[in-house]
Design an enzyme around this catalytic site. Structure first.
Site, PDB file in Angstrom:
ATOM      1  N   HIS A 117      51.789   9.677  45.174  1.00 35.95           N
ATOM      2  CA  HIS A 117      51.599  11.008  44.594  1.00 35.95           C
ATOM      3  C   HIS A 117      50.337  11.715  45.047  1.00 35.95           C
ATOM      4  O   HIS A 117      50.074  12.829  44.602  1.00 35.95           O
ATOM      5  CB  HIS A 117      51.567  10.913  43.059  1.00 35.95           C
ATOM      6  CG  HIS A 117      52.915  10.851  42.435  1.00 35.95           C
ATOM      7  ND1 HIS A 117      53.703  11.961  42.221  1.00 35.95           N
ATOM      8  CD2 HIS A 117      53.634   9.806  41.984  1.00 35.95           C
ATOM      9  CE1 HIS A 117      54.839  11.604  41.664  1.00 35.95           C
ATOM     10  NE2 HIS A 117      54.832  10.305  41.509  1.00 35.95           N
ATOM     11  N   LYS A 135      46.595  23.592  34.074  1.00 36.55           N
ATOM     12  CA  LYS A 135      46.722  22.303  34.748  1.00 36.55           C
ATOM     13  C   LYS A 135      45.447  21.493  34.512  1.00 36.55           C
ATOM     14  O   LYS A 135      44.465  22.006  33.960  1.00 36.55           O
ATOM     15  CB  LYS A 135      46.968  22.480  36.252  1.00 36.55           C
ATOM     16  CG  LYS A 135      45.943  23.360  36.954  1.00 36.55           C
ATOM     17  CD  LYS A 135      46.303  23.533  38.418  1.00 36.55           C
ATOM     18  CE  LYS A 135      47.475  24.469  38.626  1.00 36.55           C
ATOM     19  NZ  LYS A 135      48.707  23.849  39.024  1.00 36.55           N
ATOM     20  N   ARG A 136      45.493  20.240  34.920  1.00 32.25           N
ATOM     21  CA  ARG A 136      44.328  19.373  34.784  1.00 32.25           C
ATOM     22  C   ARG A 136      43.104  20.038  35.414  1.00 32.25           C
ATOM     23  O   ARG A 136      43.194  20.678  36.463  1.00 32.25           O
ATOM     24  CB  ARG A 136      44.640  18.038  35.480  1.00 32.25           C
ATOM     25  CG  ARG A 136      43.537  17.018  35.501  1.00 32.25           C
ATOM     26  CD  ARG A 136      44.105  15.655  35.890  1.00 32.25           C
ATOM     27  NE  ARG A 136      44.863  15.700  37.138  1.00 32.25           N
ATOM     28  CZ  ARG A 136      44.369  15.335  38.317  1.00 32.25           C
ATOM     29  NH1 ARG A 136      43.116  14.920  38.420  1.00 32.25           N
ATOM     30  NH2 ARG A 136      45.129  15.366  39.398  1.00 32.25           N
ATOM     31  N   LYS A 155      41.582  21.501  42.141  1.00 30.29           N
ATOM     32  CA  LYS A 155      42.503  22.496  41.577  1.00 30.29           C
ATOM     33  C   LYS A 155      41.889  23.899  41.644  1.00 30.29           C
ATOM     34  O   LYS A 155      42.576  24.898  41.507  1.00 30.29           O
ATOM     35  CB  LYS A 155      42.822  22.156  40.119  1.00 30.29           C
ATOM     36  CG  LYS A 155      43.409  20.767  39.889  1.00 30.29           C
ATOM     37  CD  LYS A 155      44.870  20.693  40.170  1.00 30.29           C
ATOM     38  CE  LYS A 155      45.468  19.373  39.719  1.00 30.29           C
ATOM     39  NZ  LYS A 155      46.900  19.251  40.030  1.00 30.29           N
ATOM     40  N   THR A 171      54.207  20.523  40.041  1.00 28.36           N
ATOM     41  CA  THR A 171      55.467  20.832  39.359  1.00 28.36           C
ATOM     42  C   THR A 171      55.308  22.066  38.477  1.00 28.36           C
ATOM     43  O   THR A 171      56.297  22.722  38.158  1.00 28.36           O
ATOM     44  CB  THR A 171      55.946  19.644  38.500  1.00 28.36           C
ATOM     45  OG1 THR A 171      54.893  19.215  37.625  1.00 28.36           O
ATOM     46  CG2 THR A 171      56.390  18.481  39.375  1.00 28.36           C
ATOM     47  N   LYS A 203      57.958  25.279  37.379  1.00 28.43           N
ATOM     48  CA  LYS A 203      58.247  25.734  36.014  1.00 28.43           C
ATOM     49  C   LYS A 203      57.964  27.226  35.862  1.00 28.43           C
ATOM     50  O   LYS A 203      58.728  27.960  35.228  1.00 28.43           O
ATOM     51  CB  LYS A 203      57.408  24.939  35.017  1.00 28.43           C
ATOM     52  CG  LYS A 203      57.709  23.450  34.979  1.00 28.43           C
ATOM     53  CD  LYS A 203      56.605  22.681  34.277  1.00 28.43           C
ATOM     54  CE  LYS A 203      56.700  21.193  34.558  1.00 28.43           C
ATOM     55  NZ  LYS A 203      55.496  20.452  34.177  1.00 28.43           N
TER      56      LYS A 203
END
Length: 811
Positions: free
Chosen positions: A355, A544-545, A550, A652, A656
């Site tokens: 991942h 998100k995290r 990020k 992901t 969504k």
């Protein structure tokens, strides 16, 4: 079973009496939830039993999906929908003057995960059941989950997530199927009947108790199982010897020590005790799971050497990689197979999903810790490594010590779990096309040279039933009215919406649904945080995290830049924007927690400044989880997918958001590339460095962030504002962020991508002014989102990796 409105009413009233000793009028909402949940569990139990009986009767090959996380959220709505009885249940309760939505609201999210890894596993469980795949989950029943996040004075503060404090109506404990897991001790090697035997002695025993949760397929009578393991001591209660001596803490010490294994997801591994606990967690659920699988298989009466023909074990990232040596241990030490036989079975049973290419996520364990905690497993890993390296020497890399050392499972005092997973598996897949190519050509290129046929891509997907049908019911109704409901079982038929992307009537209906969802979210934000936001503003969301790669920082710098522009010119022509952040930082991740503080500090400054005429608002929504995502995602206009190129394996959240009509602003990374290929360049906003540019900067070591900082006056201003008194905080509050960008050369290219990101955001502003065009893009995204359903992903896993049939094979 025929379920009717009258039957539900009668059964529900009876359940209230038998489960809660209440009648309808005096029952609390929680009483009603427990009664309804218990009733629905009863309804699905018959199918649950029948499903397992059919798997055994038909001797179906069964898939076991091992994951540290299963972020399944709430189950009541999902189960009602998948059973096909949601509306009849709503009607039945309405006759009793009960609102189903109030019962749905009171259910708590299950604290079994953190982010994308766990949500992906949950989507896969839904799709496996819905595609008639004999597939089950295996994980840990965390007592306190990750943590409950609260924001206090702008800082993240962690509290226990007491999601199990009240009854979990969906799980069924199976104490009769408990297994023992061994830690520590010594290994005595001896000869018995001319065969070398390994006897584990002086070990500590932990009892693994299984708790089973039904995973319900969509309207197909299939119910699979998510089995979560809870740790207990063999002596389940207090030690009376210590208690009688007045040593009360010691009396409970053994119990608490054993149970700590399943207390918290991802204990802080920045210190040795935390690393030991995390390693214990990983072996605990892997050993319990593999033991349980072997036991179930043996009940079939099949010979052990046919194990891989009836069982597929899939490991979700490196956390369950110990399944490789654990299966070897059982096959050799308990089933008396030789090494070659056991290794052949193992390598035909286990498959592995990688991942990440992030170094910190590719787990490594110190030999001393590993050997002390898992002595027999260490011996097996050592032997796997020895044989693997010898084979490399004899075949692929004769004389190349450096190459073999690089590929070794054990080297430089560390055991490399990704290497163990690759060597012990028959399939290694990435989770997006770019990610897989990076693995093959760069990060794992040497392994690809050894096992070229083993590597493959399986782009991630999300459950369209959870994230569209259930999360956005108004939109689901509109889709049903427009193209029918076939998309619920066949998500690729959403593409039929494309013919309506310029239809003004359809566009207006979609706009109204989005606005209603935005009003609902705005009301939630006002009630919880006292922040009044304009539902007609652009809802720009990064949920998100929290992590440097990020790049929440890049988002924040753009917001600061807009704020600076508005201070200089309050009449600046920009559409009002509401920037929404959500996500958790790992408790030991210092800079990530500083990013949260920066978000909240900026929010306080902007939201109170009347000079900008409410053109900007910033909100941080605390304790992000599945249920919050189900509120946020349907209300989103702009989806922020801005991770540094080459760092995001897939993502992901991007899927969504597009499924719910958000327009994506993104780097060409992970699945964003495949989204662009699907929707077309005009229906996604791409910015930032490309893969080749990133790799060139890495390879030549030619990037100097300080040059970029001085070249762009807008950028210099926002970076300086971190430390120049712009914020009413201590002078060094954000110094670590400042230093990461300049002193430590901006590892994730935030400064390098700033100008391009600002220009991309200008494009967002201009596009939104043309609502017809914006809605056309939105509809195009929804129409193409069926490609990213986890049904499609799981079908490929089933047909190309696990080699098991699905319902699609029968059409």
């Amino acid at each position: 079973m025929q379920i009717t409105k009258e039957g539900i009413k009668e059964d529900f009233i009876r359940k209230l009496k038998t489960e809660r000793a209440r009648n309808v009028d005096e029952a609390s909402t929680w009483d009603r939830y427990i009664a309804l949940g218990s009733l629905i569990r009863d309804y699905l139990a018959e199918n649950w039993v029948h499903t397992n009986e059919e798997y055994v009767r038909k001797e179906k090959k069964q898939v076991y999906y091992f994951s540290m996380e299963f972020l399944i959220g709430k189950l009541l709505t999902n189960n009602l929908s998948n059973l096909g009885i949601k509306q009849v249940c709503r009607d039945a309760l309405k006759d009793l003057d009960i609102d189903l939505s109030e019962i749905e609201e009171i259910e708590q999210d299950q604290g079994l995960g953190n982010g994308g890894l766990g949500r992906l596993a949950a989507c896969f469980m839904d799709s496996m059941a819905s595609l008639n795949i004999a597939g089950h989950g295996c994980g840990i029943r965390y007592k306190y989950g990750l943590f409950e996040q609260k924001i206090i004075d702008g800082y993240q503060v962690e509290f226990p997530d007491k999601w199990l404090q009240q009854e979990n109506i969906w799980e069924m404990v199976k104490p009769g199927k408990s297994v023992q897991v061994r830690f520590g001790g010594t290994i005595d090697t001896r000869m018995e009947n001319n065969k070398l035997r390994f006897v584990h002695e002086n070990y500590e025993t932990i009892l693994a108790i299984p708790y089973d949760t039904p995973m319900v397929g969509f309207e197909n009578n299939v119910v699979n199982t998510l089995r979560l393991w809870s740790a207990e001591g063999i002596k389940k209660e207090l030690n009376y010897d210590y208690f009688d001596k007045g040593e009360y803490t010691k009396a409970f010490e053994e119990k608490f020590y054993a149970e700590s294994i399943s207390h918290v997801l991802y204990p802080n591994d920045s210190f040795e005790k935390g690393r030991i606990l995390r390693l214990k967690q990983e072996y605990f659920f892997v050993s319990a799971g593999v033991q349980s699988i072997v036991r179930s298989y043996k009940k079939l009466g099949k010979p052990i050497y046919n194990f891989d023909k009836y069982v597929a074990i899939h490991i979700n990232d490196t956390h369950p990689a110990l399944a490789v040596p654990e299966l070897m241990r059982i096959l050799m030490d308990e089933e008396n197979l030789g090494w070659d036989e056991a290794w052949n079975i193992t390598r035909h049973t286990i498959s592995y999903t990688n991942h990440t290419i992030m170094a910190e996520a590719l787990e490594k364990w110190e030999i001393d810790i590993f050997k002390s905690l898992l002595p027999r497993i260490f011996m097996i890993v050592e032997e796997i490594n020895e044989r693997f390296c010898r084979d490399l020497w004899d075949t692929k890399f004769t004389g190349d010590f450096e190459k073999i050392s690089k590929l070794a499972i054990i080297s430089e005092g560390l055991i490399k779990m990704a290497h163990l997973a690759i060597v012990g598996s028959y399939s290694v897949n990435g989770v997006a096309k770019l990610h897989t190519e990076i693995l093959k050509k760069r990060e794992l290129s040497d392994f690809y040279q050894v096992y070229p046929k083993q590597f493959n891509n399986k782009t991630n997907g999300v459950s369209h039933r959870r994230w569209l049908l259930n999360s956005n019911p108004e939109l689901a109704v509109l889709i049903n009215e427009t193209i029918g409901d076939k998309w619920i079982k066949s998500p690729e038929t959403l593409i039929k919406l494309l013919q309506f992307n310029k239809d003004p009537v359809f566009q207006q209906k979609l706009f109204n649904i989005k606005q209603n969802n935005k009003i609902i979210l705005a009301d939630l934000i006002e009630q919880k945080y006292g922040i009044n936001i304009d539902p007609y503003s652009i809802f720009d969301v990064q949920a998100k995290r929290i992590h440097e790669y990020k790049r929440q920082i890049l988002n924040l710098f753009h917001i600061m830049h807009l704020y600076n522009q508005l201070i200089e010119n309050p009449d600046l022509d920009i559409h009002p924007r509401t920037f929404i952040f959500a996500g958790k930082a790992a408790p030991g991740y210092y800079i990530a927690k500083k990013i949260i503080k920066l978000i909240n500090t900026l929010a306080e400054k902007i939201n109170k400044d009347h000079r900008i005429k409410d053109k900007l608002k910033v909100v941080f929504i605390e304790n992000y989880g599945v249920s919050l995502a189900e509120r946020i995602i349907p209300a989103t206009n702009v989806s922020e997918q801005i991770a540094t190129t080459t760092k995001e394996a897939s993502g992901t959240g991007n899927m969504k958001f597009m499924m719910n009509g958000a327009v994506t602003i993104a780097t060409l990374d992970g699945a964003n590339i495949e989204i662009e290929n699907a929707v077309g360049k005009d229906n996604i906003i791409i910015f930032g460095l490309r893969e080749k540019e990133i790799l060139e900067l890495y390879n030549k070591n030619s990037y100097l962030s300080v040059n970029t900082y001085y070249e762009d006056i807008r950028l210099k201003k926002v970076v300086d504002q971190l430390i120049d008194g712009f914020f009413s905080v201590r002078y060094n509050e954000f110094l670590a962020i400042f230093d990461s960008l300049l002193k430590y050369n901006d590892k994730y290219f935030v400064l390098k991508d700033f100008n391009d990101y600002v220009n991309a955001q200008k494009k967002v502003n201009e596009l939104y002014k043309n609502q017809g065009k914006w809605l056309e893009i939105s509809i195009s995204n929804i129409a193409h989102s069926g490609l990213f359903s986890s049904d499609n992903t799981i079908y490929k896993y089933a047909s190309e990796i696990w080699h098991v049939p699905t319902k699609l094979d029968y059409y």
